[in-house]
Design an enzyme around this catalytic site. Structure first.
Site, PDB file in Angstrom:
ATOM      1  CB  SER A  71       1.311 -49.673  14.745  1.00  0.00           C
ATOM      2  OG  SER A  71       2.002 -49.121  15.818  1.00  0.00           O
ATOM      3  CE  LYS A  74      -0.020 -48.902  18.470  1.00  0.00           C
ATOM      4  NZ  LYS A  74       0.822 -47.801  18.010  1.00  0.00           N
ATOM      5  CE1 TYR A 196       1.081 -51.510  21.606  1.00  0.00           C
ATOM      6  CE2 TYR A 196       3.311 -51.307  22.445  1.00  0.00           C
ATOM      7  CZ  TYR A 196       2.332 -50.923  21.556  1.00  0.00           C
ATOM      8  OH  TYR A 196       2.594 -49.957  20.612  1.00  0.00           O
ATOM      9  CE1 TYR A 248       1.728 -45.540  13.615  1.00  0.00           C
ATOM     10  CE2 TYR A 248       2.984 -45.229  11.617  1.00  0.00           C
ATOM     11  CZ  TYR A 248       2.576 -46.034  12.648  1.00  0.00           C
ATOM     12  OH  TYR A 248       3.017 -47.310  12.716  1.00  0.00           O
ATOM     13  CB  VAL A 266       7.526 -48.948  12.797  1.00  0.00           C
ATOM     14  CG1 VAL A 266       6.927 -47.599  13.150  1.00  0.00           C
ATOM     15  CG2 VAL A 266       7.508 -49.891  13.982  1.00  0.00           C
TER      16      VAL A 266
HETATM   17  N1  GLN Z   1       6.341 -51.675  18.862  1.00  0.00           N
HETATM   18  C1  GLN Z   1       6.207 -50.345  18.419  1.00  0.00           C
HETATM   19  C2  GLN Z   1       6.014 -49.388  19.571  1.00  0.00           C
HETATM   20  O1  GLN Z   1       5.253 -49.664  20.446  1.00  0.00           O
HETATM   21  C3  GLN Z   1       5.061 -50.272  17.437  1.00  0.00           C
HETATM   22  C4  GLN Z   1       5.063 -48.971  16.808  1.00  0.00           C
HETATM   23  C5  GLN Z   1       4.442 -48.843  15.452  1.00  0.00           C
HETATM   24  O2  GLN Z   1       4.351 -49.724  14.573  1.00  0.00           O
HETATM   25  N2  GLN Z   1       4.107 -47.627  15.248  1.00  0.00           N
HETATM   26  O3  GLN Z   1       6.648 -48.340  19.623  1.00  0.00           O
END
Ligand code: GLN
Length: 320
Positions: A71, A74, A196, A248, A266
């Site tokens: 993530s 992002k 993505y 988060y 994650v």
């Molecule tokens: N690939 C993960 C997802 O889309 C990324 C999530 C993350 O790092 N929070 O669920």
């Protein structure tokens, strides 16, 4: 480098070594397990890395160990969308309000018909839909080039993670189709999801994250090459959403206790940005229930506390 800078650097490095020693034995949490590749990582890996906006580097532990960015991507893609399309067009599809819900919540801002913010999956998928290019290959190339500007090398994608994300990503599929039904994204859902998943599967090290953080903290100027990687005005928006939404549903507590704009993934990474000062990164795969690295949280809390790094700390030092 002045003697004073040398002394500060040594002091900071010593603190990082001390925190690495102290938290190496902390075994709370579990690596992400929604795909087997992440469950199988070595849970004991642990790194603390930093880079100043002048390009000085500090690293303790497994700073060259590769892991998937997940993530944290992002944030970079948000910067790319702002650069490519401008703030207004991005805001039409993705808001900036923290949700307080899990990152993969199937949730939109109903009143404005937008994804809540770019740091949750809905927003990140909408942002990925905006990656420019007439064909899927062109869009992959756009993303690749962006990573290359930050990292100084062609990014490597962990193809097994990518394939696994694609196979198991039905929740993200649900989010994407909901957004398609509302006209938030274009009718090329599988292609956008694939992009993505690819952006999440890019391999980075703690040193890489510190470098990315230092670039954003340096108002978009790469500390080693001097290249403007992302426009100056865009970094302001990146830092703002990182502070309000980057951790988060822990973002509020994080802003209060740590006060460093940051983004976690994650894969176990946390990327922190100290505007005008540098980038700070941790890597440790054991996560808490929210999805943040347990040791990473502790290290950031301690460093913020000991060095007055909170953005609003009246004694915040080291700015230029
Ligand atoms: N690939 C993960 C997802 O889309 C990324 C999530 C993350 O790092 N929070 O669920």
């Amino acid at each position: 480098m002045s003697d004073e800078r040398d002394a500060r650097r040594a002091w900071f490095e010593q603190a990082c070594v001390g925190l690495h020693d102290r938290y190496a034995s902390l075994q709370d949490g579990e690596p992400a397990s929604y795909i087997p590749e992440l469950a199988e990582v070595d849970p004991d890996r642990f790194a603390i890395a930093a880079m100043t906006v002048q390009g000085e580097r500090i690293g303790v532990g497994d700073c060259d160990h590769e892991f998937t960015i997940q993530s944290i991507s992002k944030l970079l893609l948000y910067g790319l969308a702002l650069e490519t399309h401008g703030r207004e067009r991005v805001l039409e599809r993705v808001g900036v309000a923290p949700t307080g819900d899990a990152f993969n919540a199937i949730e939109l801002d109903e009143a404005t018909n937008r994804a809540p913010n770019p740091m949750v999956n809905a927003g990140a998928i909408a942002i990925t839909d905006m990656v420019a290019g007439a064909t899927v290959d062109e869009r992959v190339e756009t993303m690749r080039a962006m990573y290359e500007r930050y990292l100084g090398r062609t990014p490597t994608i962990d193809r097994t993670v990518w394939a696994s994300e694609r196979e198991t990503g039905n929740r993200n599929r649900a989010i994407a189709y909901l957004m398609l039904s509302r006209g938030i994204i274009e009718d090329r859902v599988e292609e956008t999801l694939d992009l993505y998943f690819a952006q999440c599967s890019v391999l980075v090290t703690a040193h890489d994250l510190a470098l990315i953080g230092a670039t954003i903290a340096n108002h978009g100027v790469h500390p080693l090459t001097g290249e403007q990687v992302v426009p100056r005005e865009v970094t302001r928006d990146m830092l703002t959403v990182a502070l309000t939404c980057g951790m988060y549903d822990y973002a509020g507590e994080w802003a209060f206790s740590v006060g460093i704009p940051a983004k976690s993934g994650v894969g176990g990474g946390i990327l922190g940005m100290l505007p005008g000062v540098g980038g700070l990164a941790t890597f440790s795969p054991r996560l808490d229930d929210i999805g943040n690295s347990v040791r990473g949280l502790r290290v950031f809390e301690q460093l913020s506390h000991h060095f007055d790094l909170h953005l609003f700390d009246p004694d915040r030092p080291w700015t230029r």
